[in-house]
Design a protein around this motif. Structure first.
Motif, PDB file in Angstrom:
ATOM      1  N   LEU A  25       0.688  -1.178  -0.050  1.00 53.17           N
ATOM      2  CA  LEU A  25      -0.123   0.049   0.097  1.00 53.17           C
ATOM      3  C   LEU A  25       0.842   1.406   0.062  1.00 53.17           C
ATOM      4  N   LEU A  26       2.074   1.358   0.804  1.00 56.26           N
ATOM      5  CA  LEU A  26       2.798   2.107   1.034  1.00 56.26           C
ATOM      6  C   LEU A  26       3.476   2.544  -0.368  1.00 56.26           C
ATOM      7  N   ARG A  27       3.852   1.559  -0.945  1.00 54.69           N
ATOM      8  CA  ARG A  27       4.887   1.630  -2.150  1.00 54.69           C
ATOM      9  C   ARG A  27       3.848   2.151  -3.331  1.00 54.69           C
ATOM     10  N   PHE A  28       2.708   1.645  -3.157  1.00 58.39           N
ATOM     11  CA  PHE A  28       1.710   2.066  -4.300  1.00 58.39           C
ATOM     12  C   PHE A  28       1.437   3.640  -4.152  1.00 58.39           C
ATOM     13  N   ARG A  29       1.407   3.875  -2.937  1.00 60.14           N
ATOM     14  CA  ARG A  29       1.233   5.280  -2.726  1.00 60.14           C
ATOM     15  C   ARG A  29       2.210   6.434  -3.066  1.00 60.14           C
ATOM     16  N   TYR A  30       3.260   5.853  -2.730  1.00 61.55           N
ATOM     17  CA  TYR A  30       4.453   6.814  -2.728  1.00 61.55           C
ATOM     18  C   TYR A  30       5.691   6.538  -3.928  1.00 61.55           C
ATOM     19  N   ASP A  31       5.531   5.636  -4.563  1.00 62.67           N
ATOM     20  CA  ASP A  31       6.333   4.966  -5.532  1.00 62.67           C
ATOM     21  C   ASP A  31       5.831   4.364  -6.765  1.00 62.67           C
ATOM     22  N   GLN A  32       4.940   4.873  -7.234  1.00 62.64           N
ATOM     23  CA  GLN A  32       4.365   4.273  -8.305  1.00 62.64           C
ATOM     24  C   GLN A  32       5.152   4.233  -9.607  1.00 62.64           C
ATOM     25  N   PHE A  33       6.279   5.296  -9.815  1.00 61.43           N
ATOM     26  CA  PHE A  33       7.025   5.262 -10.800  1.00 61.43           C
ATOM     27  C   PHE A  33       7.904   3.739 -10.825  1.00 61.43           C
ATOM     28  N   GLY A  34       8.227   3.408  -9.460  1.00 66.22           N
ATOM     29  CA  GLY A  34       9.046   2.334  -9.245  1.00 66.22           C
ATOM     30  C   GLY A  34       8.311   1.083  -9.449  1.00 66.22           C
ATOM     31  N   TRP A  35       7.105   1.162  -9.555  1.00 65.96           N
ATOM     32  CA  TRP A  35       6.162  -0.094  -9.413  1.00 65.96           C
ATOM     33  C   TRP A  35       6.247  -0.802 -10.897  1.00 65.96           C
ATOM     34  N   THR A  36       7.485  -1.673 -11.087  1.00 64.36           N
ATOM     35  CA  THR A  36       7.795  -2.006 -12.292  1.00 64.36           C
ATOM     36  C   THR A  36       8.624  -3.239 -12.148  1.00 64.36           C
ATOM     37  N   ALA A 192      10.352 -19.153   2.306  1.00 63.17           N
ATOM     38  CA  ALA A 192       8.936 -18.573   1.661  1.00 63.17           C
ATOM     39  C   ALA A 192       8.467 -17.467   2.455  1.00 63.17           C
ATOM     40  N   THR A 193       8.376 -17.406   3.764  1.00 66.69           N
ATOM     41  CA  THR A 193       7.706 -16.263   4.407  1.00 66.69           C
ATOM     42  C   THR A 193       8.566 -15.171   4.651  1.00 66.69           C
ATOM     43  N   ALA A 194      10.050 -15.301   4.412  1.00 67.69           N
ATOM     44  CA  ALA A 194      10.921 -14.329   4.203  1.00 67.69           C
ATOM     45  C   ALA A 194      10.670 -13.689   2.850  1.00 67.69           C
ATOM     46  N   LEU A 195      10.555 -14.318   2.048  1.00 70.10           N
ATOM     47  CA  LEU A 195      10.302 -13.809   0.537  1.00 70.10           C
ATOM     48  C   LEU A 195       9.148 -12.762   0.749  1.00 70.10           C
ATOM     49  N   PHE A 196       7.889 -13.340   1.264  1.00 73.37           N
ATOM     50  CA  PHE A 196       6.866 -12.536   1.342  1.00 73.37           C
ATOM     51  C   PHE A 196       7.131 -11.138   2.132  1.00 73.37           C
ATOM     52  N   LEU A 197       7.996 -11.277   3.306  1.00 77.39           N
ATOM     53  CA  LEU A 197       8.378 -10.165   4.036  1.00 77.39           C
ATOM     54  C   LEU A 197       9.102  -8.998   3.052  1.00 77.39           C
ATOM     55  N   LEU A 198      10.069  -9.538   2.168  1.00 78.37           N
ATOM     56  CA  LEU A 198      10.724  -8.491   1.272  1.00 78.37           C
ATOM     57  C   LEU A 198       9.886  -8.188  -0.045  1.00 78.37           C
ATOM     58  N   TRP A 199       9.049  -8.934  -0.350  1.00 80.34           N
ATOM     59  CA  TRP A 199       8.471  -8.909  -1.619  1.00 80.34           C
ATOM     60  C   TRP A 199       7.974  -7.385  -2.079  1.00 80.34           C
ATOM     61  N   PRO A 200       7.271  -6.480  -1.149  1.00 76.25           N
ATOM     62  CA  PRO A 200       7.051  -5.143  -1.393  1.00 76.25           C
ATOM     63  C   PRO A 200       7.957  -4.154  -1.759  1.00 76.25           C
ATOM     64  N   PHE A 201       9.350  -4.688  -1.345  1.00 76.93           N
ATOM     65  CA  PHE A 201      10.593  -3.786  -1.686  1.00 76.93           C
ATOM     66  C   PHE A 201      11.448  -4.336  -2.816  1.00 76.93           C
ATOM     67  N   THR A 202      11.037  -4.983  -3.751  1.00 71.34           N
ATOM     68  CA  THR A 202      11.445  -5.713  -4.820  1.00 71.34           C
ATOM     69  C   THR A 202      10.771  -5.556  -6.097  1.00 71.34           C
ATOM     70  N   ARG A 203      11.288  -5.978  -7.172  1.00 72.74           N
ATOM     71  CA  ARG A 203      10.690  -5.972  -8.475  1.00 72.74           C
ATOM     72  C   ARG A 203       9.460  -6.892  -8.485  1.00 72.74           C
ATOM     73  N   LEU A 204       9.324  -7.579  -7.467  1.00 76.27           N
ATOM     74  CA  LEU A 204       8.082  -8.737  -7.474  1.00 76.27           C
ATOM     75  C   LEU A 204       6.627  -8.095  -7.459  1.00 76.27           C
ATOM     76  N   VAL A 205       6.697  -6.753  -7.232  1.00 74.34           N
ATOM     77  CA  VAL A 205       5.434  -5.918  -6.921  1.00 74.34           C
ATOM     78  C   VAL A 205       4.695  -6.008  -8.473  1.00 74.34           C
ATOM     79  N   HIS A 206       5.455  -6.147  -9.532  1.00 77.45           N
ATOM     80  CA  HIS A 206       4.764  -6.203 -10.745  1.00 77.45           C
ATOM     81  C   HIS A 206       3.814  -7.354 -10.918  1.00 77.45           C
ATOM     82  N   VAL A 207       3.790  -8.291  -9.910  1.00 72.89           N
ATOM     83  CA  VAL A 207       2.855  -9.495 -10.173  1.00 72.89           C
ATOM     84  C   VAL A 207       1.321  -8.853 -10.001  1.00 72.89           C
ATOM     85  N   PHE A 208       1.394  -7.719  -9.303  1.00 69.84           N
ATOM     86  CA  PHE A 208       0.095  -7.092  -9.114  1.00 69.84           C
ATOM     87  C   PHE A 208      -0.721  -5.910  -9.998  1.00 69.84           C
TER      88      PHE A 208
END
Length: 252
Positions: A25-36, A192-208
């Motif tokens: 939510l925070l990254r979509f709000r403040y870093d939409q240009f990095g959402w890729t 896998a749990t650690a990967l979900f913890l890191l997910w919002p701060f990586t390029r994996l956000v492009h899944v959504f």
């Protein structure tokens, strides 16, 4: 139960879930240009053409298998005629095929990113961290499948890991369900749990980032910069105009 059991199988999953949701939510709000996904296709395409489809199709199959195995209770599948033997065969052999496809695709992508200089130069620190945890999760899961499901006597994770995950989402966590889970399955769950913890701060956000807006967005209207020429200019004509050289146009 020890304090470590509550830390690993209760506190850690809830913390990762909270960071996963709030971080997106925070990254979509403040870093939409990095959402890729920051595509590097222009730097190298030959290996990407093979590695990317293999990894993406493989990981989609893996995710689908995890959804069925972890979130759908065993009695529900039995109600629709899926016996334990049928499920074991499907999960083992289809899961193994998906794992091989995913591992092969990921290996090609890592090889490409490491040995292609132009791709390596655009690789960030979080990209490297993401690849470590992603590769570890896939490796531990594949190892557990091979050791226990193919060459071993089989392990029914639907009697331990599956109800543990459902207990977390029902807000009634039961860490005792994970106490007797084989070691490589535990490592698979933790990474896998650690990967979900890191997910919002990586390029994996492009899944959504499914481009659903393209279905309802209005047409894009293009206008020429030369259209508003002021008073006295000739009215625009419909259709294409004959192209002219810049010198000929300046004489008019």
């Amino acid at each position: 139960m020890t304090a470590w059991d509550y830390l690993l199988w209760v506190a850690f999953p809830y913390a990762a879930s909270g960071v996963f949701v709030v971080g997106h939510l925070l990254r979509f709000r403040y870093d939409q240009f990095g959402w890729t996904s920051r595509s590097s296709q222009t730097y190298e395409n030959r290996l990407l053409r093979w590695g990317s489809p293999m990894f993406h199709y493989g990981i989609l199959m893996v995710i689908g298998g995890h959804v069925v195995g972890l979130f759908i209770p065993k009695p529900w599948l039995e109600f629709f005629g899926v016996t334990e033997h049928m499920y074991h065969l499907g999960a083992t052999w289809l899961g193994s095929f998906a794992a091989v496809l995913t591992v092969a695709g990921l290996a090609i992508l890592i090889y490409r990113r490491r040995l292609t200089k132009r791709v390596l130069l655009v690789t960030t620190v979080m990209d490297k961290v993401m690849y470590v945890f992603l590769a570890s999760t896939i490796t531990f899961g594949t190892t557990a499948t091979v050791l226990y499901q193919i060459f071993g006597g089989g392990y029914d994770y639907r009697g331990s890991i599956s109800p543990w995950i459902r207990s977390l989402y029902s807000l009634q966590p039961d860490p005792s369900l994970m106490s007797d889970v084989p070691f490589f399955f535990q490592l698979h769950v933790l990474t896998a749990t650690a990967l979900f913890l890191l997910w919002p701060f990586t390029r994996l956000v492009h899944v959504f980032s499914a481009p659903l807006g393209y279905l309802v967005r209005p047409y894009v209207v293009y206008r020429s910069r030369d259209a508003p020429r002021g008073a006295g200019s000739r009215p625009p004509r419909r259709g294409w105009e004959k192209s002219e050289r810049p010198l000929e146009r300046s004489r008019k």
